[in-house]
Design an enzyme around this catalytic site. Structure first.
Site, PDB file in Angstrom:
ATOM      1  N   GLY A   1       3.836   8.314   9.256  1.00  0.00           N
ATOM      2  CA  GLY A   1       4.813   8.107   8.190  1.00  0.00           C
ATOM      3  C   GLY A   1       5.553   9.326   7.695  1.00  0.00           C
ATOM      4  O   GLY A   1       6.718   9.232   7.307  1.00  0.00           O
TER       5      GLY A   1
ATOM      6  N   ASP B   1       3.664  10.901   3.463  1.00  0.00           N
ATOM      7  CA  ASP B   1       4.756  10.012   3.058  1.00  0.00           C
ATOM      8  C   ASP B   1       4.560   9.482   1.648  1.00  0.00           C
ATOM      9  O   ASP B   1       5.458   9.559   0.818  1.00  0.00           O
ATOM     10  CB  ASP B   1       4.917   8.844   4.065  1.00  0.00           C
ATOM     11  CG  ASP B   1       3.601   8.145   4.398  1.00  0.00           C
ATOM     12  OD1 ASP B   1       2.561   8.461   3.775  1.00  0.00           O
ATOM     13  OD2 ASP B   1       3.603   7.277   5.301  1.00  0.00           O
TER      14      ASP B   1
ATOM     15  N   ASP C   1      -0.705   6.539  -2.522  1.00  0.00           N
ATOM     16  CA  ASP C   1      -0.973   5.181  -3.023  1.00  0.00           C
ATOM     17  C   ASP C   1      -2.365   5.203  -3.656  1.00  0.00           C
ATOM     18  O   ASP C   1      -2.517   5.599  -4.806  1.00  0.00           O
ATOM     19  CB  ASP C   1      -0.841   4.202  -1.857  1.00  0.00           C
ATOM     20  CG  ASP C   1      -1.058   2.751  -2.252  1.00  0.00           C
ATOM     21  OD1 ASP C   1      -1.193   2.476  -3.444  1.00  0.00           O
ATOM     22  OD2 ASP C   1      -1.114   1.876  -1.361  1.00  0.00           O
TER      23      ASP C   1
ATOM     24  N   ASP D   1       6.414   1.908   7.294  1.00  0.00           N
ATOM     25  CA  ASP D   1       6.676   0.781   8.185  1.00  0.00           C
ATOM     26  C   ASP D   1       6.014  -0.504   7.700  1.00  0.00           C
ATOM     27  O   ASP D   1       5.144  -0.501   6.835  1.00  0.00           O
ATOM     28  CB  ASP D   1       6.136   1.088   9.590  1.00  0.00           C
ATOM     29  CG  ASP D   1       4.608   1.004   9.648  1.00  0.00           C
ATOM     30  OD1 ASP D   1       3.963   1.600   8.774  1.00  0.00           O
ATOM     31  OD2 ASP D   1       4.071   0.319  10.538  1.00  0.00           O
TER      32      ASP D   1
ATOM     33  N   ARG E   1      10.818   2.014   9.881  1.00  0.00           N
ATOM     34  CA  ARG E   1      10.599   3.437   9.605  1.00  0.00           C
ATOM     35  C   ARG E   1      11.891   4.231   9.623  1.00  0.00           C
ATOM     36  O   ARG E   1      12.030   5.216   8.901  1.00  0.00           O
ATOM     37  CB  ARG E   1       9.672   4.046  10.663  1.00  0.00           C
ATOM     38  CG  ARG E   1       8.219   3.644  10.571  1.00  0.00           C
ATOM     39  CD  ARG E   1       7.413   4.586  11.456  1.00  0.00           C
ATOM     40  NE  ARG E   1       6.108   4.074  11.817  1.00  0.00           N
ATOM     41  CZ  ARG E   1       5.006   4.196  11.069  1.00  0.00           C
ATOM     42  NH1 ARG E   1       5.083   4.773   9.889  1.00  0.00           N
ATOM     43  NH2 ARG E   1       3.849   3.733  11.493  1.00  0.00           N
TER      44      ARG E   1
HETATM   45  P1  5GP Z   1      -3.394   5.828   0.465  1.00  0.00           P
HETATM   46  O1  5GP Z   1      -3.775   4.478  -0.050  1.00  0.00           O
HETATM   47  O2  5GP Z   1      -4.490   6.449   1.246  1.00  0.00           O
HETATM   48  O3  5GP Z   1      -2.850   6.725  -0.623  1.00  0.00           O
HETATM   49  O4  5GP Z   1      -2.200   5.601   1.466  1.00  0.00           O
HETATM   50  C1  5GP Z   1      -2.486   5.451   2.826  1.00  0.00           C
HETATM   51  C2  5GP Z   1      -1.264   5.313   3.656  1.00  0.00           C
HETATM   52  O5  5GP Z   1      -0.888   3.971   3.548  1.00  0.00           O
HETATM   53  C3  5GP Z   1      -0.026   6.101   3.297  1.00  0.00           C
HETATM   54  O6  5GP Z   1       0.004   7.398   3.822  1.00  0.00           O
HETATM   55  C4  5GP Z   1       1.039   5.243   3.953  1.00  0.00           C
HETATM   56  O7  5GP Z   1       1.155   5.575   5.308  1.00  0.00           O
HETATM   57  C5  5GP Z   1       0.463   3.845   3.764  1.00  0.00           C
HETATM   58  N1  5GP Z   1       1.059   3.185   2.592  1.00  0.00           N
HETATM   59  C6  5GP Z   1       0.679   3.226   1.299  1.00  0.00           C
HETATM   60  N2  5GP Z   1       1.491   2.486   0.523  1.00  0.00           N
HETATM   61  C7  5GP Z   1       2.430   1.978   1.363  1.00  0.00           C
HETATM   62  C8  5GP Z   1       3.576   1.139   1.173  1.00  0.00           C
HETATM   63  O8  5GP Z   1       3.950   0.696   0.070  1.00  0.00           O
HETATM   64  N3  5GP Z   1       4.280   0.839   2.296  1.00  0.00           N
HETATM   65  C9  5GP Z   1       3.949   1.271   3.527  1.00  0.00           C
HETATM   66  N4  5GP Z   1       4.719   0.899   4.542  1.00  0.00           N
HETATM   67  N5  5GP Z   1       2.881   2.075   3.741  1.00  0.00           N
HETATM   68  C10 5GP Z   1       2.142   2.424   2.669  1.00  0.00           C
HETATM   69 MG    MG Z   2       0.667   7.947   5.700  1.00  0.00          MG
END
Ligand code: 5GP
Ligand code: MG
Length: 188
Positions: free
Chosen positions: A53, A109, A112, A168, A174
């Site tokens: 991402g 990217d 979350d 994505d 993307r």
């Molecule tokens: P985390 O939950 O570990 O912070 O995020 C993990 C990964 O999930 C991020 O780096 C990203 O690649 C993907 N991700 C998190 N939120 C979103 C979202 O709203 N849309 C998309 N497409 N990917 C997300």
């Molecule tokens: Mg990511």
């Protein structure tokens, strides 16, 4: 079985645009200034780009940074597996090089849950990095189950599943130079 949809999406195909191309450009330019100012001219920094991402953000960021003191290394890390929910496990490759004694700038990217970045930060600390900073394009306005400190942030986005600019849905969207939500005909 669902038919594959065409992969030539444009921003007009999104259900709603949340971040425009112009807002992306402005945010990346500001982040690049902040990153440049945070390091001394003689510093050697390993910039670790979390794939897939962050590639789009990093490509634009490095154009703006424009100098040779950042060594870019791509690093595959994932916790979503083609769905819209983080699966709770972070998978990574081996670190692409030694980080012992190094300054590392982790580029991702979106922040979350924070699980991915938290995992990578632990990995880097355990591997001997002396200074680790985080540079993230988007922060979701949500409860971060694994809170981490962001050193550089592009933009905040609402707590929705978003696509575009590296993010994505099942490998699609993307390449969009905008960010938004999926069209209504796609069931999450
Ligand atoms: P985390 O939950 O570990 O912070 O995020 C993990 C990964 O999930 C991020 O780096 C990203 O690649 C993907 N991700 C998190 N939120 C979103 C979202 O709203 N849309 C998309 N497409 N990917 C997300
Ligand atoms: Mg990511």
């Amino acid at each position: 079985m669902q038919c594959p949809l065409p992969s030539n999406e444009t921003c007009e195909h999104l259900g709603e645009i949340l971040v425009t191309s112009q807002q992306i450009d402005q945010a990346v330019a500001r982040v690049a200034r902040e990153v440049r100012n945070a390091y001394g001219p003689g510093d050697s920094v390993l910039a670790l780009v979390l794939l897939e991402g962050a590639r789009w953000f990093a490509d634009d960021l490095f154009v703006q940074l424009g100098e040779g003191r950042w060594e870019r290394q791509d690093f595959k890390a994932s916790s979503y597996h083609g769905t819209t929910q983080s699966c709770g496990m972070v998978q990574t490759d081996e670190l692409p090089c030694s980080v012992q004694g190094r300054s590392v700038l982790v580029i991702d990217d979106i922040y979350d849950t924070g699980r991915t970045l938290g995992h990578i930060l632990d990995l880097l600390t355990q591997a001997g990095a002396v200074d680790v900073k985080t540079c993230v394009m988007f922060e979701k306005q949500c409860h971060h189950a694994h809170p981490i400190a962001l050193d550089f942030l592009g933009l905040t986005v609402p707590d929705r599943f978003i696509v575009g600019y590296g993010l994505d849905f099942e490998g699609r969207y993307r390449d969009l130079k905008c960010v938004g939500v999926l069209p209504q005909h796609i069931d999450l």
